[in-house]
Design a protein around this motif. Sequence first.
Motif, PDB file in Angstrom:
ATOM      1  N   VAL A  66       0.944  -1.297  -0.129  1.00  0.00           N
ATOM      2  CA  VAL A  66       0.186  -0.068  -0.105  1.00  0.00           C
ATOM      3  C   VAL A  66       0.838   1.306  -0.103  1.00  0.00           C
ATOM      4  N   SER A  67       0.806   1.975  -1.069  1.00  0.00           N
ATOM      5  CA  SER A  67       1.892   3.224  -1.159  1.00  0.00           C
ATOM      6  C   SER A  67       1.173   4.386  -0.424  1.00  0.00           C
ATOM      7  N   SER A  68       2.108   5.316  -0.265  1.00  0.00           N
ATOM      8  CA  SER A  68       1.682   6.399   0.305  1.00  0.00           C
ATOM      9  C   SER A  68       0.733   7.298  -0.443  1.00  0.00           C
ATOM     10  N   ASP A  69       1.067   7.488  -1.726  1.00  0.00           N
ATOM     11  CA  ASP A  69      -0.006   7.978  -2.696  1.00  0.00           C
ATOM     12  C   ASP A  69      -1.446   7.318  -2.469  1.00  0.00           C
ATOM     13  N   GLU A  70      -1.452   6.101  -2.377  1.00  0.00           N
ATOM     14  CA  GLU A  70      -3.060   5.424  -2.126  1.00  0.00           C
ATOM     15  C   GLU A  70      -3.292   5.879  -0.786  1.00  0.00           C
ATOM     16  N   ILE A  71      -2.743   5.904   0.288  1.00  0.00           N
ATOM     17  CA  ILE A  71      -3.266   6.283   1.503  1.00  0.00           C
ATOM     18  C   ILE A  71      -3.686   7.926   1.583  1.00  0.00           C
ATOM     19  N   LYS A  72      -2.987   8.426   0.883  1.00  0.00           N
ATOM     20  CA  LYS A  72      -3.364  10.038   0.613  1.00  0.00           C
ATOM     21  C   LYS A  72      -4.380  10.157  -0.431  1.00  0.00           C
TER      22      LYS A  72
ATOM     23  N   HIS B 245     -12.331  10.270   1.493  1.00  0.00           N
ATOM     24  CA  HIS B 245     -13.074   9.936   2.557  1.00  0.00           C
ATOM     25  C   HIS B 245     -12.752  10.989   3.874  1.00  0.00           C
ATOM     26  N   LYS B 246     -12.583  12.255   3.426  1.00  0.00           N
ATOM     27  CA  LYS B 246     -11.899  13.168   4.525  1.00  0.00           C
ATOM     28  C   LYS B 246     -12.935  13.208   5.657  1.00  0.00           C
ATOM     29  N   ASP B 247     -14.434  13.257   5.427  1.00  0.00           N
ATOM     30  CA  ASP B 247     -15.298  13.360   6.595  1.00  0.00           C
ATOM     31  C   ASP B 247     -15.137  12.406   7.493  1.00  0.00           C
ATOM     32  N   PHE B 248     -14.708  11.171   7.215  1.00  0.00           N
ATOM     33  CA  PHE B 248     -14.637  10.203   8.374  1.00  0.00           C
ATOM     34  C   PHE B 248     -13.644  10.237   9.311  1.00  0.00           C
ATOM     35  N   PHE B 249     -12.683  11.426   8.928  1.00  0.00           N
ATOM     36  CA  PHE B 249     -11.653  11.528  10.131  1.00  0.00           C
ATOM     37  C   PHE B 249     -11.768  12.837  10.569  1.00  0.00           C
TER      38      PHE B 249
ATOM     39  N   ALA C 220      -3.051   7.220   8.934  1.00  0.00           N
ATOM     40  CA  ALA C 220      -2.249   6.481   7.980  1.00  0.00           C
ATOM     41  C   ALA C 220      -2.251   4.923   8.348  1.00  0.00           C
ATOM     42  N   SER C 221      -2.169   4.701   9.491  1.00  0.00           N
ATOM     43  CA  SER C 221      -1.786   3.135   9.734  1.00  0.00           C
ATOM     44  C   SER C 221      -3.513   2.450   9.559  1.00  0.00           C
ATOM     45  N   SER C 222      -4.506   3.182  10.078  1.00  0.00           N
ATOM     46  CA  SER C 222      -5.940   2.626   9.812  1.00  0.00           C
ATOM     47  C   SER C 222      -6.088   2.553   8.413  1.00  0.00           C
ATOM     48  N   ILE C 223      -5.737   3.607   7.609  1.00  0.00           N
ATOM     49  CA  ILE C 223      -6.136   3.581   6.063  1.00  0.00           C
ATOM     50  C   ILE C 223      -5.330   2.690   5.514  1.00  0.00           C
TER      51      ILE C 223
ATOM     52  N   SER D 236      -4.366  -0.302   6.704  1.00  0.00           N
ATOM     53  CA  SER D 236      -5.043  -1.541   7.114  1.00  0.00           C
ATOM     54  C   SER D 236      -6.181  -1.855   6.301  1.00  0.00           C
ATOM     55  N   GLN D 237      -7.120  -0.831   6.061  1.00  0.00           N
ATOM     56  CA  GLN D 237      -8.393  -0.947   5.330  1.00  0.00           C
ATOM     57  C   GLN D 237      -7.785  -1.209   3.849  1.00  0.00           C
ATOM     58  N   LEU D 238      -7.141  -0.466   3.068  1.00  0.00           N
ATOM     59  CA  LEU D 238      -6.561  -0.635   1.841  1.00  0.00           C
ATOM     60  C   LEU D 238      -5.840  -2.113   1.483  1.00  0.00           C
ATOM     61  N   TYR D 239      -5.140  -2.295   2.732  1.00  0.00           N
ATOM     62  CA  TYR D 239      -4.448  -3.997   2.637  1.00  0.00           C
ATOM     63  C   TYR D 239      -5.690  -4.911   2.555  1.00  0.00           C
ATOM     64  N   SER D 240      -6.532  -4.855   3.341  1.00  0.00           N
ATOM     65  CA  SER D 240      -7.736  -5.959   3.237  1.00  0.00           C
ATOM     66  C   SER D 240      -8.536  -5.853   1.937  1.00  0.00           C
TER      67      SER D 240
END
Length: 672
Positions: free
Chosen positions: A228-234, A240-244, A537-540, A542-546
């Motif tokens: 999972v790249s940093s660009d994918e996390i960003k 999904h900004k409102d989730f945070f 970043a860690s929770s994102i 984990s989500q993208l990894y799943s």
Amino acid sequence: MAVLQKLRTKFGLAISIIVALGLLSFIIDPSQIQSAVQSMSSKYDVGSINGKAISYTDFQADVEQFTRLQEIMTGSSVSSEEDQKQVRDAAWQTLVDKYLFVKTAKAAGLTVGEDEVVDLTTGSNISPVIAQNAMFLDENGNFDANRVVEFVKAMDSDESGSYRLYWNYIQNTIFTQQFYNKYGALFTASNFQNPLMLNRAIAENNQTADVDFVMVPLLYSEDSTIVVSSDEIKNYYNSHKDFFKQTANREMEYVVYEVTPSSDDIAAVNTTMSDIYDDFVNTENMKNFLLKNSDRSLSSYWYKTDELNSLSSELGAFVNENKVGAVSPIYQNGNSFYAAKIMAETMRPETISVRVIPTTETAVSDSLVAVLRLSETMDMTQSYLIPGCESLFDAALNVPQMVQSLQYGTLLAEVVEKSDPVLMKQVAILEKTVVPSNETYNSIYAKANKFATIASGSYNNYKAAVDSMGVYSYTNRITEATSAYGAIDNAKEVTRWVFEAKEGKPSEVIIVNQNYFFVAVVTGIHKEGYAKVSEVASSIKSQLYSEKAAEKLASEVASKIQGLNDLESIAEALNTTVSSQSGVTFAALGASTLDPKFIGAIASAPEGKICGPVAGSIGSYVFQVKGRDTGSYYTEDDAALYESQKNQYNSQMLLSVMMNDADVKDNRARFY
């Protein structure tokens, strides 16, 4: 002179201001200046509602008014922390209604006129706020309009102003409630379900499917090939900004020293108990003896079998097994010492059902008894009864009698039912609880202070203090509303320090409830608003990894089953077995335990065809719908009930959505 003239020309205005401020300091109280500055600073606001700043001073005035209202309505003082919180909540809600809800409702074209309020208070369309108010009910619990008229007339003669304050509160409540009724009706009436929508809902909720499937579960071990790249996390964060969104919070660590009695403290109380034990056995005035020597005074309470086990199982067993006059040995339970003397015993009911009414008459009369017997019954126990009614436990059934209550005056009461009598005993209890001595208190404080001294200056010093003194460091993430740390309540002193402290700099000793010594350090500061990408970043990840793991597994499954056209051979290729599930539904009221993505795929799959793989949340699915069935268990009534539940939920969310849209800030936790 030339230099002086130049200063006057260029800096004359600045010098004039400085001189003026100096002169003002002689004629204006500095505290007044400070107060004026505070009033203009948002730091001293308890919040803001729809752009309106709510100062602490103004809010506290409202709280005091609501405190007075609460005392008028209940007849008792607002003393407990829970009562005070309820009062503050009521005051805040009134401000939200005034500055946000009513304004929004008016902007939608709604009005509540004066004539409407009059009709709801004294007219033909009485509001439930008045119709259900105990102050305006007659002896039979029915609304009496004359009592409202009498109350309003009495306002002018009430010098305390309590009546007018209460009446204004009632009118404002009715006014606001009417806006809520009208605004809610707009949404309820507009949520219309036409026949086409109704028929579709009934059809969808009555359709079930029987399915055979093969499932390959996701692996729990991490797959190093999934990146999972940093660009994918960003990108995920931005979409999904409102989730945070978050409230202001702090990460912190702390150690706590509890002040507990030492062995010397316990031994001293044990000696004291032994010294006064003989006097306890032989005293002829138990009431005075306990007032002088015990932490527990003499009580008229009747204890049933085993009830004293909550103090000490040994004490409870002694009282159960002995008669009047018996005195127990000294028992210890934790930091408390007990001895008991059985004073009396009797057979009596635990519960009685009673009719009771207030009266100004001094004797029982037939007319008064007739009113009494129209009243509702209430259950009384020793712990839940009207003061003055203790004698009713020994009263005969169905015999009206006068009782005197210091709180409620003369009452007419009648016992209509009693529970079966059980053996109860009155017990004098000599109790002494060990409290830490001054020496113990100072000794524990010295340990906390030593820790704070070692920890002073930096987080590294804090960790060094933890290691060198062998104490446990707790971690916590708190908001300004946090008032409890584990089992330690009323610890807002710690929270206030945390929200004023700099990150990484440990505190001095913070004393809580005189029993706990905290030393804390802030390890992370998170401001109100959107969390930073780095914080989530860690929770994102984990989500993208799943999601990627599920897609990879589905791709691997597809490759392994390519060309296979029956589930048995597919199961063999995947080294698993075929499972079956009947009655699968995509219904609104469904409660299936299957993977939601799998259920969605079943709902749209053609009958008899091998489908998949479906990348589910817990595994990958290959399936075949064997058949579908259309029942008739989901009716129009069910559909109407479901719509009603949605309407109710939407109504409950209206104010929350308004507050979010208006960016309401509630900073009360900063002050209370």
